[in-house]
Design a protein around this motif. Structure first.
Motif, PDB file in Angstrom:
ATOM      1  N   LEU A   1       3.490   3.944 -10.581  1.00 64.83           N
ATOM      2  CA  LEU A   1       3.159   2.785  -9.742  1.00 64.83           C
ATOM      3  C   LEU A   1       4.186   2.594  -8.633  1.00 64.83           C
ATOM      4  CD1 LEU A   1       1.304   0.238  -9.386  1.00 64.83           C
ATOM      5  CD2 LEU A   1       2.982  -0.975 -10.807  1.00 64.83           C
ATOM      6  N   ALA A   2       5.450   2.885  -8.924  1.00 60.74           N
ATOM      7  CA  ALA A   2       6.532   2.644  -7.964  1.00 60.74           C
ATOM      8  C   ALA A   2       6.621   3.705  -6.873  1.00 60.74           C
ATOM      9  CB  ALA A   2       7.866   2.552  -8.701  1.00 60.74           C
ATOM     10  N   MET A   3       5.907   4.815  -7.027  1.00 61.12           N
ATOM     11  CA  MET A   3       5.960   5.869  -6.005  1.00 61.12           C
ATOM     12  C   MET A   3       5.243   5.401  -4.748  1.00 61.12           C
ATOM     13  SD  MET A   3       5.239   9.270  -8.313  1.00 61.12           S
ATOM     14  CE  MET A   3       6.274   9.618  -9.744  1.00 61.12           C
ATOM     15  N   ASP A   4       5.905   5.533  -3.607  1.00 64.20           N
ATOM     16  CA  ASP A   4       5.374   5.006  -2.351  1.00 64.20           C
ATOM     17  C   ASP A   4       4.421   5.951  -1.634  1.00 64.20           C
ATOM     18  OD1 ASP A   4       6.703   2.538  -2.446  1.00 64.20           O
ATOM     19  OD2 ASP A   4       8.544   3.449  -1.704  1.00 64.20           O
ATOM     20  N   ALA A   5       4.424   7.228  -2.015  1.00 63.92           N
ATOM     21  CA  ALA A   5       3.583   8.223  -1.337  1.00 63.92           C
ATOM     22  C   ALA A   5       2.601   8.831  -2.318  1.00 63.92           C
ATOM     23  CB  ALA A   5       4.447   9.316  -0.708  1.00 63.92           C
ATOM     24  N   LEU A   6       1.329   8.898  -1.939  1.00 60.01           N
ATOM     25  CA  LEU A   6       0.325   9.502  -2.808  1.00 60.01           C
ATOM     26  C   LEU A   6       0.621  10.976  -3.074  1.00 60.01           C
ATOM     27  CD1 LEU A   6      -3.203   8.108  -1.845  1.00 60.01           C
ATOM     28  CD2 LEU A   6      -1.857   7.700  -3.913  1.00 60.01           C
ATOM     29  N   GLU A   7       1.185  11.652  -2.098  1.00 61.70           N
ATOM     30  CA  GLU A   7       1.517  13.066  -2.299  1.00 61.70           C
ATOM     31  C   GLU A   7       2.486  13.230  -3.464  1.00 61.70           C
ATOM     32  OE1 GLU A   7       2.633  16.959   0.426  1.00 61.70           O
ATOM     33  OE2 GLU A   7       3.233  14.956   1.116  1.00 61.70           O
ATOM     34  N   GLU A   8       3.444  12.309  -3.596  1.00 61.05           N
ATOM     35  CA  GLU A   8       4.402  12.350  -4.705  1.00 61.05           C
ATOM     36  C   GLU A   8       3.683  12.083  -6.031  1.00 61.05           C
ATOM     37  OE1 GLU A   8       8.646  10.274  -6.055  1.00 61.05           O
ATOM     38  OE2 GLU A   8       7.467   9.420  -4.412  1.00 61.05           O
ATOM     39  N   ARG A   9       2.756  11.147  -6.016  1.00 61.13           N
ATOM     40  CA  ARG A   9       1.998  10.853  -7.245  1.00 61.13           C
ATOM     41  C   ARG A   9       1.201  12.072  -7.685  1.00 61.13           C
ATOM     42  NH1 ARG A   9      -0.660   4.784  -7.012  1.00 61.13           N
ATOM     43  NH2 ARG A   9       1.216   3.665  -6.333  1.00 61.13           N
ATOM     44  N   TYR A  10       0.514  12.717  -6.745  1.00 58.96           N
ATOM     45  CA  TYR A  10      -0.284  13.899  -7.097  1.00 58.96           C
ATOM     46  C   TYR A  10       0.608  14.994  -7.669  1.00 58.96           C
ATOM     47  CZ  TYR A  10      -4.907  12.589  -5.361  1.00 58.96           C
ATOM     48  OH  TYR A  10      -6.151  12.009  -5.198  1.00 58.96           O
ATOM     49  N   SER A  11       1.744  15.214  -7.042  1.00 57.06           N
ATOM     50  CA  SER A  11       2.658  16.255  -7.519  1.00 57.06           C
ATOM     51  C   SER A  11       3.137  15.952  -8.934  1.00 57.06           C
ATOM     52  CB  SER A  11       3.853  16.357  -6.560  1.00 57.06           C
ATOM     53  OG  SER A  11       4.793  17.289  -7.040  1.00 57.06           O
ATOM     54  N   TRP A  12       3.470  14.683  -9.196  1.00 57.47           N
ATOM     55  CA  TRP A  12       3.983  14.283 -10.514  1.00 57.47           C
ATOM     56  C   TRP A  12       2.909  14.430 -11.582  1.00 57.47           C
ATOM     57  CZ3 TRP A  12       3.251  10.797 -14.452  1.00 57.47           C
ATOM     58  CH2 TRP A  12       4.334  10.558 -15.294  1.00 57.47           C
ATOM     59  N   VAL A  13       1.706  13.941 -11.290  1.00 58.31           N
ATOM     60  CA  VAL A  13       0.628  14.014 -12.280  1.00 58.31           C
ATOM     61  C   VAL A  13       0.209  15.462 -12.516  1.00 58.31           C
ATOM     62  CG1 VAL A  13      -1.766  13.372 -12.796  1.00 58.31           C
ATOM     63  CG2 VAL A  13      -0.191  11.676 -11.853  1.00 58.31           C
TER      64      VAL A  13
ATOM     65  N   PRO B   1       0.827  -1.220   0.000  1.00 63.74           N
ATOM     66  CA  PRO B   1       0.000   0.000   0.000  1.00 63.74           C
ATOM     67  C   PRO B   1       0.854   1.260   0.000  1.00 63.74           C
ATOM     68  CG  PRO B   1      -0.015  -1.046   2.163  1.00 63.74           C
ATOM     69  CD  PRO B   1       0.693  -1.994   1.244  1.00 63.74           C
ATOM     70  N   VAL B   2       0.277   2.323  -0.515  1.00 64.28           N
ATOM     71  CA  VAL B   2       0.995   3.600  -0.563  1.00 64.28           C
ATOM     72  C   VAL B   2       0.661   4.431   0.666  1.00 64.28           C
ATOM     73  CG1 VAL B   2       1.160   3.661  -3.070  1.00 64.28           C
ATOM     74  CG2 VAL B   2      -0.849   4.622  -1.949  1.00 64.28           C
ATOM     75  N   ARG B   3       1.550   5.393   0.975  1.00 60.37           N
ATOM     76  CA  ARG B   3       1.290   6.295   2.091  1.00 60.37           C
ATOM     77  C   ARG B   3       0.182   7.266   1.710  1.00 60.37           C
ATOM     78  NH1 ARG B   3       6.881   6.358   2.175  1.00 60.37           N
ATOM     79  NH2 ARG B   3       6.991   8.501   1.385  1.00 60.37           N
ATOM     80  N   PRO B   4      -0.790   7.482   2.589  1.00 63.02           N
ATOM     81  CA  PRO B   4      -1.934   8.338   2.247  1.00 63.02           C
ATOM     82  C   PRO B   4      -1.548   9.806   2.134  1.00 63.02           C
ATOM     83  CG  PRO B   4      -2.032   7.686   4.550  1.00 63.02           C
ATOM     84  CD  PRO B   4      -0.905   6.903   3.940  1.00 63.02           C
ATOM     85  N   LEU B   5      -2.454  10.567   1.568  1.00 63.33           N
ATOM     86  CA  LEU B   5      -2.250  12.010   1.474  1.00 63.33           C
ATOM     87  C   LEU B   5      -2.280  12.635   2.860  1.00 63.33           C
ATOM     88  CD1 LEU B   5      -4.572  13.013  -1.517  1.00 63.33           C
ATOM     89  CD2 LEU B   5      -2.074  12.900  -1.522  1.00 63.33           C
ATOM     90  N   PRO B   6      -1.502  13.702   3.068  1.00 64.66           N
ATOM     91  CA  PRO B   6      -1.560  14.400   4.361  1.00 64.66           C
ATOM     92  C   PRO B   6      -2.911  15.094   4.512  1.00 64.66           C
ATOM     93  CG  PRO B   6      -0.246  15.649   2.792  1.00 64.66           C
ATOM     94  CD  PRO B   6      -0.558  14.340   2.128  1.00 64.66           C
TER      95      PRO B   6
END
Length: 218
Positions: A179-191, A111-116
């Motif tokens: 997919l490999a990003m462990d934190a949702l915050e990082e995914r949101y920033s990237w997208v 599972p990924v780390r949730p958003l703050p």
């Protein structure tokens, strides 16, 4: 830990998004038949093209895969099948197992780390969801795809960002990076960066578009 049949391809499935596949090789027909009789889950796992093959000659795999539920199955008269997989969870392979013509592995959910929730000086969960939804809507309208502008508010935090990414036409390398990003915050920033970059290009070209022409082809 759970046992999953592996479907190794260059494609990348993201949790809570869907992809269609055509199953034609005999070993994967066997895999599909076994999955349909069981949990209806397949581990879609991306090949590692940069790594040498395993000692037994099988191609190496990247660390993460996504378990997909078979939500649609169309059997064809010659034994082939069309299927749709819906991403369920991200996993890592703990150990591969033998005994089948196809690859089989014990996997561990990742599972990924949730958003703050929100913090001083930085965006929180609601801010990121709102920013992503608005950015996707604006881009979709700008390129003449208003039908793809709405991200359902009912999607989970992970589902929202993965669905947004799936609408960007990303290649397998970028999809795997997500997919490999462990934190949702990082995914949101990237997208968000990807969407804003595309929007900037669309806006720069806007003055040169011919009036009345579909913006997708202008």
């Amino acid at each position: 830990m759970r046992l999953l049949p592996l479907f190794p391809l260059e494609a990348v499935l993201l949790p809570q998004t869907s992809l269609p596949f055509h199953v034609f090789e005999p070993r994967y027909r066997e895999m599909l038949a076994d999955a349909l009789e069981g949990e209806r889950l397949l581990g879609l796992h991306t090949l590692d093209a940069a790594a040498p093959p395993l000692p037994d000659g099988r191609p190496a795999l990247l660390p993460y895969g996504c378990a997909g539920e078979i939500v649609e199955h169309e059997p064809l008269p010659d034994g082939r099948s069309n299927i749709v997989l819906r991403g369920v969870f991200r996993y890592r392979v703990a150990a591969e197992r033998t005994g089948r013509a196809y690859r089989l592995a014990e996997v561990e959910e990742a599972p990924v780390r949730p958003l703050p929730a929100g913090r001083e000086g930085g965006p929180g969960r609601r801010d990121l969801r709102r920013a992503l939804a608005r950015s996707v809507e604006r881009l979709a309208v700008s390129v003449g795809r208003s039908g793809a502008s709405h991200l359902p508010a009912s999607l989970s935090d992970e589902g929202l960002v993965n669905e947004a990414a799936s609408r960007l036409g990303l290649g397998s390398e970028d999809r795997y990076a997500l997919l490999a990003m462990d934190a949702l915050e990082e995914r949101y920033s990237w997208v968000l960066d990807q969407v804003r970059s595309l929007q900037l290009r669309v806006d720069l070209l806007a003055p040169f578009r011919r009036e009345g022409l579909d913006p997708r082809w202008n």
